[in-house]
Design a protein around this motif. Structure first.
Motif, PDB file in Angstrom:
ATOM      1  N   THR A  37       0.838  -1.202   0.000  1.00 49.87           N
ATOM      2  CA  THR A  37       0.000   0.000   0.000  1.00 49.87           C
ATOM      3  C   THR A  37       0.867   1.243   0.000  1.00 49.87           C
ATOM      4  O   THR A  37       2.003   1.220   0.453  1.00 49.87           O
ATOM      5  CB  THR A  37      -0.929   0.038   1.229  1.00 49.87           C
ATOM      6  N   TYR A  38       0.298   2.304  -0.516  1.00 47.64           N
ATOM      7  CA  TYR A  38       1.066   3.544  -0.650  1.00 47.64           C
ATOM      8  C   TYR A  38       0.928   4.359   0.625  1.00 47.64           C
ATOM      9  O   TYR A  38      -0.174   4.778   0.961  1.00 47.64           O
ATOM     10  CB  TYR A  38       0.547   4.312  -1.865  1.00 47.64           C
ATOM     11  N   PRO A  39       2.018   4.572   1.354  1.00 49.59           N
ATOM     12  CA  PRO A  39       1.918   5.196   2.670  1.00 49.59           C
ATOM     13  C   PRO A  39       1.251   6.566   2.657  1.00 49.59           C
ATOM     14  O   PRO A  39       0.486   6.871   3.562  1.00 49.59           O
ATOM     15  CB  PRO A  39       3.373   5.289   3.147  1.00 49.59           C
ATOM     16  N   LEU A  40       1.493   7.381   1.636  1.00 42.49           N
ATOM     17  CA  LEU A  40       0.885   8.718   1.637  1.00 42.49           C
ATOM     18  C   LEU A  40      -0.620   8.620   1.449  1.00 42.49           C
ATOM     19  O   LEU A  40      -1.388   9.301   2.117  1.00 42.49           O
ATOM     20  CB  LEU A  40       1.477   9.575   0.508  1.00 42.49           C
ATOM     21  N   MET A  41      -1.027   7.718   0.571  1.00 36.49           N
ATOM     22  CA  MET A  41      -2.448   7.571   0.267  1.00 36.49           C
ATOM     23  C   MET A  41      -3.211   6.985   1.454  1.00 36.49           C
ATOM     24  O   MET A  41      -4.354   7.321   1.709  1.00 36.49           O
ATOM     25  CB  MET A  41      -2.591   6.647  -0.942  1.00 36.49           C
ATOM     26  N   THR A  42      -2.558   6.087   2.188  1.00 37.08           N
ATOM     27  CA  THR A  42      -3.286   5.367   3.236  1.00 37.08           C
ATOM     28  C   THR A  42      -3.022   5.921   4.644  1.00 37.08           C
ATOM     29  O   THR A  42      -3.578   5.392   5.601  1.00 37.08           O
ATOM     30  CB  THR A  42      -2.900   3.870   3.209  1.00 37.08           C
ATOM     31  N   GLU A  62      -8.017  -6.488   1.964  1.00 35.26           N
ATOM     32  CA  GLU A  62      -7.779  -5.477   2.999  1.00 35.26           C
ATOM     33  C   GLU A  62      -8.251  -4.140   2.447  1.00 35.26           C
ATOM     34  O   GLU A  62      -7.848  -3.738   1.362  1.00 35.26           O
ATOM     35  CB  GLU A  62      -6.277  -5.412   3.303  1.00 35.26           C
ATOM     36  N   ILE A  63      -9.115  -3.495   3.204  1.00 37.34           N
ATOM     37  CA  ILE A  63      -9.728  -2.258   2.702  1.00 37.34           C
ATOM     38  C   ILE A  63      -9.333  -1.088   3.602  1.00 37.34           C
ATOM     39  O   ILE A  63      -9.484  -1.163   4.823  1.00 37.34           O
ATOM     40  CB  ILE A  63     -11.266  -2.389   2.694  1.00 37.34           C
ATOM     41  N   LYS A  64      -8.824  -0.043   3.004  1.00 37.82           N
ATOM     42  CA  LYS A  64      -8.468   1.166   3.766  1.00 37.82           C
ATOM     43  C   LYS A  64      -9.495   2.238   3.441  1.00 37.82           C
ATOM     44  O   LYS A  64      -9.759   2.499   2.259  1.00 37.82           O
ATOM     45  CB  LYS A  64      -7.083   1.670   3.363  1.00 37.82           C
ATOM     46  N   THR A  65     -10.060   2.818   4.491  1.00 33.86           N
ATOM     47  CA  THR A  65     -11.082   3.846   4.266  1.00 33.86           C
ATOM     48  C   THR A  65     -10.755   5.130   5.009  1.00 33.86           C
ATOM     49  O   THR A  65     -10.191   5.118   6.108  1.00 33.86           O
ATOM     50  CB  THR A  65     -12.471   3.365   4.752  1.00 33.86           C
ATOM     51  N   THR A  73      -7.497  -0.918  -1.865  1.00 36.81           N
ATOM     52  CA  THR A  73      -7.883  -2.322  -1.669  1.00 36.81           C
ATOM     53  C   THR A  73      -6.684  -3.190  -2.067  1.00 36.81           C
ATOM     54  O   THR A  73      -6.136  -3.025  -3.152  1.00 36.81           O
ATOM     55  CB  THR A  73      -9.106  -2.711  -2.538  1.00 36.81           C
ATOM     56  N   GLU A  74      -6.282  -4.064  -1.161  1.00 36.39           N
ATOM     57  CA  GLU A  74      -5.136  -4.945  -1.422  1.00 36.39           C
ATOM     58  C   GLU A  74      -5.510  -6.366  -1.013  1.00 36.39           C
ATOM     59  O   GLU A  74      -6.358  -6.564  -0.135  1.00 36.39           O
ATOM     60  CB  GLU A  74      -3.922  -4.519  -0.586  1.00 36.39           C
ATOM     61  N   GLY A  75      -4.837  -7.344  -1.611  1.00 36.01           N
ATOM     62  CA  GLY A  75      -5.076  -8.727  -1.224  1.00 36.01           C
ATOM     63  C   GLY A  75      -4.543  -8.989   0.185  1.00 36.01           C
ATOM     64  O   GLY A  75      -3.525  -8.427   0.585  1.00 36.01           O
ATOM     65  N   LEU A  76      -5.238  -9.853   0.928  1.00 40.82           N
ATOM     66  CA  LEU A  76      -4.775 -10.219   2.277  1.00 40.82           C
ATOM     67  C   LEU A  76      -3.609 -11.187   2.154  1.00 40.82           C
ATOM     68  O   LEU A  76      -3.747 -12.257   1.555  1.00 40.82           O
ATOM     69  CB  LEU A  76      -5.892 -10.925   3.046  1.00 40.82           C
TER      70      LEU A  76
END
Ligand code: SF4
Length: 194
Positions: A37-42, A62-65, A73-76
């Motif tokens: 995941t992209y640290p700035l985005m998440t 895995e969902i980041k909101t 959204t990334e695979g677990l």
């Protein structure tokens, strides 16, 4: 050994359950920490876990909101099915949720009309229920006669076909099957079978 009162026992049990739940939750999150995941985005986003519902493979996701918006959204990583991978559909799940084009209410095209118009959920459900009843009443078959003249009870609806969806989970699929059987619908299947 000091004796526990009933109240202390319940407090102790509740605290133990909460502690083990938190420990498990943290271990799960750590195991599944996604380095892609992209640290700035998440940054500052809340994390939740689920199953991609686009097809019957059922990949862990895995969902980041942030607020009402899904930012990633990334695979677990530790999911036994996808082991961290997601196909383009699962990967783009956030676009469907965030899209301004997403339809969130029912539409109807009236007889003779060339356009779709919004309709309330109540009216849509009534229309569907009435149509199901009409077709069921008109095409219900109680018995059939076999080649050798034997009358066999079948209690089935011949005029309806019902298609389940990959968007529904096991419990919903169970209810969907029960619903069809209660109506007497014999022709039904699931998207995964197609
Ligand atoms: S990520 Fe792709 S393969 Fe996995 S469940 Fe979703 S649609 Fe199916």
């Amino acid at each position: 050994m000091p004796k526990l009162t009933r109240r202390q026992f319940f407090k102790f049990t509740a605290a133990s359950v909460a502690a083990s739940y938190l420990a498990e939750k943290q271990a799960f999150a750590k195991d599944n920490e996604n380095d892609k995941t992209y640290p700035l985005m998440t940054a500052g986003a809340a994390t939740s876990y689920g199953i991609c519902h686009f097809c019957s493979v059922g990949c862990g996701i895995e969902i980041k909101t942030k607020g009402n918006e899904i930012v990633s959204t990334e695979g677990l990583k530790n999911h036994p099915i996808n082991e961290g991978a997601l196909c383009p559909k699962g990967r783009s799940l956030k676009e469907m949720h965030n899209s301004k084009l997403r339809l969130t209410y029912p539409l109807v095209r009236k007889p003779g009309s060339d356009k779709w118009e919004p309709i309330s959920w109540e009216d849509a459900i009534s229309k569907i229920a009435n149509k199901i009843k009409e077709v069921r009443d008109n095409t219900f078959e109680k018995t059939i006669t076999t080649k050798d003249g034997k009358v066999v009870k079948v209690n089935r609806v011949n005029g309806m076909f019902s298609l389940g969806s990959a968007e529904i989970d096991n419990e919903e699929a169970y209810l969907y099957t029960k619903f069809n059987r209660a109506l007497g619908v014999q022709y039904y299947t699931h998207q995964a079978e197609i």
